[in-house]
Scaffold this motif. Structure first.
Motif, PDB file in Angstrom:
ATOM      1  N   ASP A  60      61.431  27.738  82.510  1.00 15.37           N
ATOM      2  CA  ASP A  60      61.419  26.960  81.271  1.00 15.37           C
ATOM      3  C   ASP A  60      62.622  26.024  81.293  1.00 15.37           C
ATOM      4  O   ASP A  60      63.757  26.423  81.007  1.00 15.37           O
ATOM      5  N   GLN A  63      65.403  23.044  77.970  1.00 18.94           N
ATOM      6  CA  GLN A  63      66.769  22.626  77.637  1.00 18.94           C
ATOM      7  C   GLN A  63      67.543  22.183  78.872  1.00 18.94           C
ATOM      8  O   GLN A  63      68.391  21.310  78.803  1.00 18.94           O
ATOM      9  N   GLY A 107      57.422  21.384  73.562  1.00 14.05           N
ATOM     10  CA  GLY A 107      57.798  22.432  74.497  1.00 14.05           C
ATOM     11  C   GLY A 107      56.933  23.666  74.339  1.00 14.05           C
ATOM     12  O   GLY A 107      56.501  24.275  75.318  1.00 14.05           O
ATOM     13  N   THR A 108      56.685  24.027  73.094  1.00 12.70           N
ATOM     14  CA  THR A 108      55.853  25.199  72.810  1.00 12.70           C
ATOM     15  C   THR A 108      54.491  25.075  73.490  1.00 12.70           C
ATOM     16  O   THR A 108      53.994  26.019  74.103  1.00 12.70           O
TER      17      THR A 108
HETATM   18  C1  LIG Z   1      63.942  26.910  76.250  1.00 12.19           C
HETATM   19  C2  LIG Z   1      62.986  26.424  75.202  1.00 12.19           C
HETATM   20  N1  LIG Z   1      61.677  26.619  75.386  1.00 12.19           N
HETATM   21  C3  LIG Z   1      60.758  26.191  74.488  1.00 12.19           C
HETATM   22  C4  LIG Z   1      61.153  25.527  73.338  1.00 12.19           C
HETATM   23  C5  LIG Z   1      60.113  25.046  72.364  1.00 12.19           C
HETATM   24  O1  LIG Z   1      60.086  23.643  72.379  1.00 12.19           O
HETATM   25  P1  LIG Z   1      59.512  22.845  71.107  1.00 12.19           P
HETATM   26  O2  LIG Z   1      60.478  23.048  69.984  1.00 12.19           O
HETATM   27  O3  LIG Z   1      59.452  21.418  71.598  1.00 12.19           O
HETATM   28  O4  LIG Z   1      58.170  23.368  70.812  1.00 12.19           O
HETATM   29  C6  LIG Z   1      62.523  25.307  73.110  1.00 12.19           C
HETATM   30  C7  LIG Z   1      62.980  24.636  71.887  1.00 12.19           C
HETATM   31  O5  LIG Z   1      64.133  24.677  71.499  1.00 12.19           O
HETATM   32  C8  LIG Z   1      63.457  25.776  74.055  1.00 12.19           C
HETATM   33  O6  LIG Z   1      64.766  25.608  73.884  1.00 12.19           O
END
Ligand SMILES: Cc1ncc(COP(=O)(O)O)c(C=O)c1O
Length: 439
Positions: free
Chosen positions: A249, A252, A117-118
């Protein structure tokens, strides 16, 4: 159960973890859990204890553990080819992009695949700032968008902001956190003042040429803070008026978790210029994506590669997983089971009004916020921690959240049935009685 010695010099796995993994990699529970297998909504720990998994590996295992359709697809692909890199044509990646474009609102025309996600957030910010030739970003207070340099820069949560260095000029706008309204107003008579305040943020805190606004349809890490339906249409209108790209985003809220639509923002009739998705996409296989308008996605002026992103294995897993979600009406199931959970949580709040300040969420993102009934609604992280431990002792895994860690989060796999939900609610009720009923 006491932690058992674990080989390697007779140390526990917890001690070995502490020695070689950075201390800032958070763990839940006083005695962290090691999960070794899973089946559907159930998981088993290293001591053979079974749990109902109502946190789904951080809201990720949307179709449950060990889904036969996914296991078969991945196993077959493992024996053919795992990886070639984006320097070669990857058939499952193209098929996955086609599928996601077909399942998302009209502005989502092209997809780029990454591994978390990051990384998807980072890619969205890269294309948005390139397209707009500006490094001004608006993010929301209480938000969480990941752990990298750029994702931390747009995260409005001190607990996850590890640095004040930033690649962007970021301003934070208020989110619709009605229980702790920044303007001390009440919905609906507030006329959604928090959304309208975005105009003021733009006029008073920016130079005008903002590249993008990044926002979660429901704030996940902040404990499922859920805006009223007017919030996103107002945000969209203000973004349009100022030429700001809207990044949703959906990490979730995506893949039907809200029980209203496949995408969180869709339920309020709003499309985004860019969407990021991860978690539920691969059901635990690391894959994430940024989707968006073709002109924005195509705007990078240099070449790019993603060595692993969308590789054969990850794309094959995601294809099987997303086809399962779409083909089994898991959105409908999230709505049905989520309604049962909500009803029970409201019942708990009626029973413990001095401790459960707020009940909120949508579909299979449901939360209770623990707070004193005083004028400050003083957050009670201690109660949330105790309830989480008491659930675990009784065979139920739940999450925590909130900027003050005083929220219990329920985010089970989207395949939960009546019996899973009934048992989880029975345990949660017992845990709340244990912690909140007093002597
Ligand atoms: C809304 C949201 N954006 C971004 C992320 C980051 O995702 P990742 O942990 O896969 O890098 C998360 C992770 O919990 C998230 O909840």
């Amino acid at each position: 159960m006491q932690p058992q010695p674990d080989g390697a010099g007779n140390q526990t796995l917890k001690a070995r973890h502490a020695r070689v993994i950075p201390h800032w990699v958070d763990q839940m529970y006083a005695e962290p859990l090691e999960l070794v297998s899973g089946q559907g909504v159930m998981v088993t720990d290293a001591n053979g204890v079974e749990y109902l998994d109502f946190f789904a590996g951080l809201a990720t295992t949307a179709t449950g553990h060990n889904l036969p359709e996914l296991v078969e697809a991945v196993t077959a692909q493992l024996g053919k080819i795992i990886h070639s890199s984006t320097l070669y044509l990857i058939r499952p990646m193209v098929e996955l992009a086609e599928l996601l474009v077909s399942l998302t609102p009209p502005m989502q025309e092209k997809a780029f695949f990454v591994n978390s996600g990051t990384e998807a957030v980072d890619a969205a910010l890269l294309v948005a700032t390139s397209f707009r030739r500006s490094h001004q970003i608006i993010a929301m207070r209480h938000s969480y968008h990941g752990r990298s340099f750029s994702a931390v820069a747009v995260t409005g949560n001190r607990g996850y902001s590890a640095t004040n260095l930033t690649p962007f000029n970021v301003q934070y706008a208020p989110y619709a956190y009605c229980y702790r309204c920044p303007f001390h107003l009440t919905y609906p008579s507030c006329d959604v003042a928090c959304a309208r305040d975005l105009d003021t943020v733009i006029k008073t805190q920016t130079a005008g040429d903002i590249a993008a606004l990044i926002i979660e349809p429901i704030q996940g890490v902040n404990g499922f803070v859920t805006p009223p339906p007017e919030f996103f249409p107002i945000i969209r209108e203000i973004c349009d008026r100022h030429g700001i790209l809207l990044i949703s985003d959906e990490i979730q809220t995506g893949f039907g978790r809200t029980g209203e639509a496949l995408w969180g923002i869709e339920a309020d009739g709003v499309d985004a210029d860019l969407m990021v998705m991860a978690k539920g996409l691969g059901n635990g296989i690391p894959i994430a994506a940024v989707l968006g308008r073709a002109d924005v996605m195509d705007s990078l002026t240099a070449g790019s590669i993603s060595t692993f992103g969308g590789n054969h294995l990850a794309s094959t897993a995601a294809l099987a997983n997303v086809n399962y979600i779409a083909g089994h009406d898991l959105v409908g199931n999230a709505a049905k089971q989520g309604a049962t959970i909500r009803e029970a949580l409201l019942g708990l709040q009626r029973r413990y009004p001095d401790a459960i300040g707020d009940v909120r969420g949508k579909g299979l993102m449901q939360a209770i916020e623990l707070a004193d009934a005083d004028v400050h609604r003083t957050p009670r992280a201690d109660l949330a921690a105790q309830i989480q431990e008491a659930c675990r002792e009784r065979g139920l895994l739940v999450g925590k959240g909130g900027i003050d860690w005083n929220v219990i989060r329920l985010a089970p796999p989207l395949v939960v049935d009546d019996s899973h939900v009934g048992e989880a609610l029975r345990i949660l009720s017992e845990a709340c009685t244990h912690v909140l009923a007093g002597p």
